[in-house]
Design a protein around this motif. Structure first.
Motif, short mmCIF file in Angstrom:
data_model
loop_
_atom_site.label_atom_id
_atom_site.label_comp_id
_atom_site.label_asym_id
_atom_site.label_seq_id
_atom_site.Cartn_x
_atom_site.Cartn_y
_atom_site.Cartn_z
N LEU A 118 36.86 62.50 -19.61
CA LEU A 118 36.63 61.27 -18.86
C LEU A 118 36.41 61.51 -17.36
O LEU A 118 35.68 60.76 -16.71
CB LEU A 118 37.80 60.30 -19.03
CG LEU A 118 37.86 59.49 -20.32
CD1 LEU A 118 38.77 58.29 -20.14
CD2 LEU A 118 36.49 59.01 -20.78
N LEU A 164 31.60 57.75 -25.27
CA LEU A 164 32.87 57.03 -25.32
C LEU A 164 33.20 56.59 -26.74
O LEU A 164 33.75 55.52 -26.96
CB LEU A 164 32.82 55.80 -24.38
CG LEU A 164 32.83 56.12 -22.89
CD1 LEU A 164 32.67 54.85 -22.06
CD2 LEU A 164 34.11 56.85 -22.48
N ALA A 178 28.55 55.65 -21.44
CA ALA A 178 28.65 54.94 -22.71
C ALA A 178 27.31 54.93 -23.43
O ALA A 178 27.24 55.09 -24.66
CB ALA A 178 29.14 53.52 -22.47
N TYR A 212 35.28 51.61 -23.34
CA TYR A 212 34.26 51.31 -22.32
C TYR A 212 34.72 50.14 -21.45
O TYR A 212 34.71 50.22 -20.21
CB TYR A 212 32.94 50.99 -23.02
CG TYR A 212 31.89 50.35 -22.15
CD1 TYR A 212 31.30 51.05 -21.10
CD2 TYR A 212 31.47 49.05 -22.40
CE1 TYR A 212 30.32 50.46 -20.30
CE2 TYR A 212 30.49 48.45 -21.62
CZ TYR A 212 29.92 49.16 -20.57
OH TYR A 212 28.96 48.58 -19.78
#
Length: 212
Positions: free
Chosen positions: A132, A115, A110, A43
């Motif tokens: 991602l 993540l 997140a 993160y």
């Protein structure tokens, strides 16, 4: 120039690359040892990657310190806290409106537990990139840099990186451009498997041009 490294002392990755490619063998012998990357908070690494986009390393470091100052005393931009900041708050730290949107997208990702380091580190290179790049502002190059430096995954080849392209043009005498160049680079990198990350780091080192 560093003294040549005797073959018997090479670790398996260096031994493989040295035997697979005479050009890399020369770069390894002439270069400095490359240590494994420390595993990072994904993160945090993503936030820093966005902050660093299209600006110098020095400017990015200065802006990142200002961002951290928004989250005292620890200086850690917890997702929930970041999502509460306004564009004006982030602008005061040197973050553009566009990048502010990207940072919020990462914080939201997140916060939704997307993540998780243990899970993401098990994905293939392509699966990781696809995961991602769901985040607005995160492209293939950024995903590859995280794999190489935050996760220290061994077999990533960032063919779209300008430094890698320049190094391979120089050391392999490549004349191609565009898609033909990328195709040729990927072909040349095939024998480096499963250690394409380390090979790439030696290519960057040969130009003293590692990503910030």
């Amino acid at each position: 120039m560093a003294a040549p490294t005797p073959l018997p002392t090479l670790n398996p990755a260096l031994r493989h690359l040295t035997q697979a490619d005479p050009v890399l063998a020369r770069l390894i012998r002439q270069g400095r040892p490359i240590e494994p990357s420390a595993h990072e908070d994904l993160y945090l690494a993503l936030l820093r990657a966005i902050v660093s986009q299209q600006i110098s390393t020095k400017a990015a470091a200065a802006i990142w310190r200002k961002v951290q100052a928004l989250f005292l005393p620890e200086g850690y931009p917890e997702p929930a806290a970041l999502l509460l900041l306004s564009d004006e708050d982030l602008r005061a730290a040197g973050i553009s409106r566009q990048k502010a949107g990207y940072l919020r997208a990462i914080a939201d990702f997140a916060q939704r537990d997307q993540l998780d380091h243990a899970h993401l580190s098990q994905l293939s290179a392509e699966e990781f990139t696809q995961h991602l790049t769901q985040i607005k502002g995160v492209g293939r190059w950024t995903a590859q840099m995280l794999q190489m430096f935050a996760l220290d995954q061994p077999d990533v080849f960032p063919e779209g990186d300008l430094g890698i392209q320049n190094a391979m043009r120089r050391h392999y005498g490549l004349q191609e451009t565009g898609r033909a160049l990328l195709t040729r680079m990927i072909e040349l990198a095939e024998p480096w498997r499963p250690y394409r990350t380390l090979a790439s780091k030696y290519l960057w080192q040969s130009l003293d041009n590692a990503p910030g």
